[in-house]
Write a protein that holds these residues in place. Structure first.
Motif, short mmCIF file in Angstrom:
data_model
loop_
_atom_site.label_atom_id
_atom_site.label_comp_id
_atom_site.label_asym_id
_atom_site.label_seq_id
_atom_site.Cartn_x
_atom_site.Cartn_y
_atom_site.Cartn_z
N GLU A 68 0.80 -1.23 0.00
CA GLU A 68 0.00 0.00 0.00
C GLU A 68 0.83 1.28 0.00
OE1 GLU A 68 -2.35 -0.49 3.49
OE2 GLU A 68 -3.37 -2.26 2.71
N LEU A 69 2.02 1.24 0.56
CA LEU A 69 2.83 2.45 0.70
C LEU A 69 4.04 2.41 -0.21
CD1 LEU A 69 2.80 2.74 4.61
CD2 LEU A 69 1.37 3.98 2.99
N ALA A 70 3.99 3.20 -1.27
CA ALA A 70 5.14 3.29 -2.17
C ALA A 70 6.31 3.87 -1.38
CB ALA A 70 4.80 4.19 -3.35
N GLY A 71 7.49 3.35 -1.61
CA GLY A 71 8.66 3.85 -0.90
C GLY A 71 8.86 3.22 0.46
N SER A 72 8.13 2.15 0.74
CA SER A 72 8.26 1.44 2.02
C SER A 72 8.40 -0.06 1.77
CB SER A 72 7.03 1.69 2.90
OG SER A 72 6.93 3.04 3.24
N VAL A 73 8.77 -0.75 2.83
CA VAL A 73 8.83 -2.21 2.77
C VAL A 73 7.85 -2.77 3.79
CG1 VAL A 73 11.24 -2.34 2.02
CG2 VAL A 73 10.73 -2.38 4.46
N SER A 74 7.45 -4.00 3.56
CA SER A 74 6.69 -4.75 4.56
C SER A 74 7.32 -6.12 4.61
CB SER A 74 5.20 -4.83 4.20
OG SER A 74 5.03 -5.59 3.02
N GLY A 75 6.91 -6.90 5.57
CA GLY A 75 7.48 -8.23 5.67
C GLY A 75 7.18 -8.88 7.00
N ALA A 76 8.09 -9.76 7.40
CA ALA A 76 7.88 -10.51 8.63
C ALA A 76 9.22 -10.79 9.30
CB ALA A 76 7.18 -11.82 8.33
N VAL A 77 9.15 -10.98 10.61
CA VAL A 77 10.32 -11.38 11.40
C VAL A 77 9.96 -12.69 12.09
CG1 VAL A 77 9.62 -9.95 13.38
CG2 VAL A 77 11.99 -10.70 13.18
N ASN A 78 10.94 -13.58 12.18
CA ASN A 78 10.75 -14.87 12.84
C ASN A 78 11.85 -15.03 13.88
OD1 ASN A 78 10.74 -17.59 13.59
ND2 ASN A 78 10.10 -18.28 11.56
N ARG A 79 11.43 -15.13 15.14
CA ARG A 79 12.35 -15.38 16.26
C ARG A 79 12.00 -16.72 16.85
NH1 ARG A 79 10.82 -10.45 17.18
NH2 ARG A 79 12.31 -8.76 17.01
N ASP A 80 12.74 -17.73 16.45
CA ASP A 80 12.55 -19.07 17.01
C ASP A 80 11.08 -19.49 16.97
OD1 ASP A 80 13.63 -21.40 18.03
OD2 ASP A 80 13.35 -20.77 20.11
N GLY A 81 10.43 -19.24 15.81
CA GLY A 81 9.05 -19.65 15.63
C GLY A 81 8.01 -18.60 15.98
N VAL A 82 8.39 -17.54 16.69
CA VAL A 82 7.47 -16.45 17.01
C VAL A 82 7.57 -15.44 15.87
CG1 VAL A 82 6.90 -14.61 18.62
CG2 VAL A 82 7.74 -16.81 19.48
N LYS A 83 6.43 -15.20 15.20
CA LYS A 83 6.43 -14.33 14.03
C LYS A 83 5.73 -13.02 14.31
CE LYS A 83 6.62 -18.33 11.09
NZ LYS A 83 5.93 -19.23 10.21
#
Length: 152
Positions: A68-83
């Motif tokens: 939705e936001l041009a000029g930005s990133v989105s994504g996910a983080v995974n810490r030992d299975g906790v997302k």
């Protein structure tokens, strides 16, 4: 004879300034690397590894184009299975990222700077955990983010 001396002088001078200019270029980054100030969210796309100094185990982060936001990133983080979900950007070498465990509220922030001469593949800063902590008592850890090989 004088024209030969002039040619030698010019050749020597040109060689020295060329080498000097080349050395200045070599102390920054290879020609294929973007300057830190030129980095855009496009340079963040891919898989990254986070290490925390004195803190929790590391984490793996995936950055993609924000839908939705041009000029930005989105994504996910995974810490030992906790997302958790991520959204952020990079501007002038300054990195800002928000993390959300529930997709509603910010549970952590990542504030950092792209490391000089890293070709945009290393970011250092402070991770602030804001979840489950009363105001003013957030936990913070220095972090290093490194882009994993194979991700341009």
């Amino acid at each position: 004879m004088k024209p030969l001396i002039a040619i030698l002088f010019i050749a020597c001078f040109a060689g020295t300034t060329g080498a000097s200019a080349q050395n200045r270029l070599n102390t920054s980054a290879p020609a294929s690397c973007p300057l830190t100030a030129e980095l855009s969210p496009l340079h963040l796309y891919g898989l990254w590894r986070a290490e925390f100094e004195g803190g929790p185990q590391g984490a793996t982060l995936l950055f993609e184009k924000h839908p939705e936001l041009a000029g930005s990133v989105s994504g996910a983080v995974n810490r030992d299975g906790v997302k958790a979900q991520l959204a952020g950007d990079v501007d002038g070498g300054e990195f800002t990222l928000e993390e959300s465990l529930d997709g509603q509220r910010i549970s952590a922030t990542w504030l950092g700077t792209v490391a000089e001469n890293s070709c945009g593949k290393e970011i250092r800063g402070i991770w602030n955990n804001t979840s489950d902590h009363p105001a003013g008592s957030a936990v913070s850890y220095p972090f290093i983010l490194r882009k994993l090989p194979g991700w341009q």
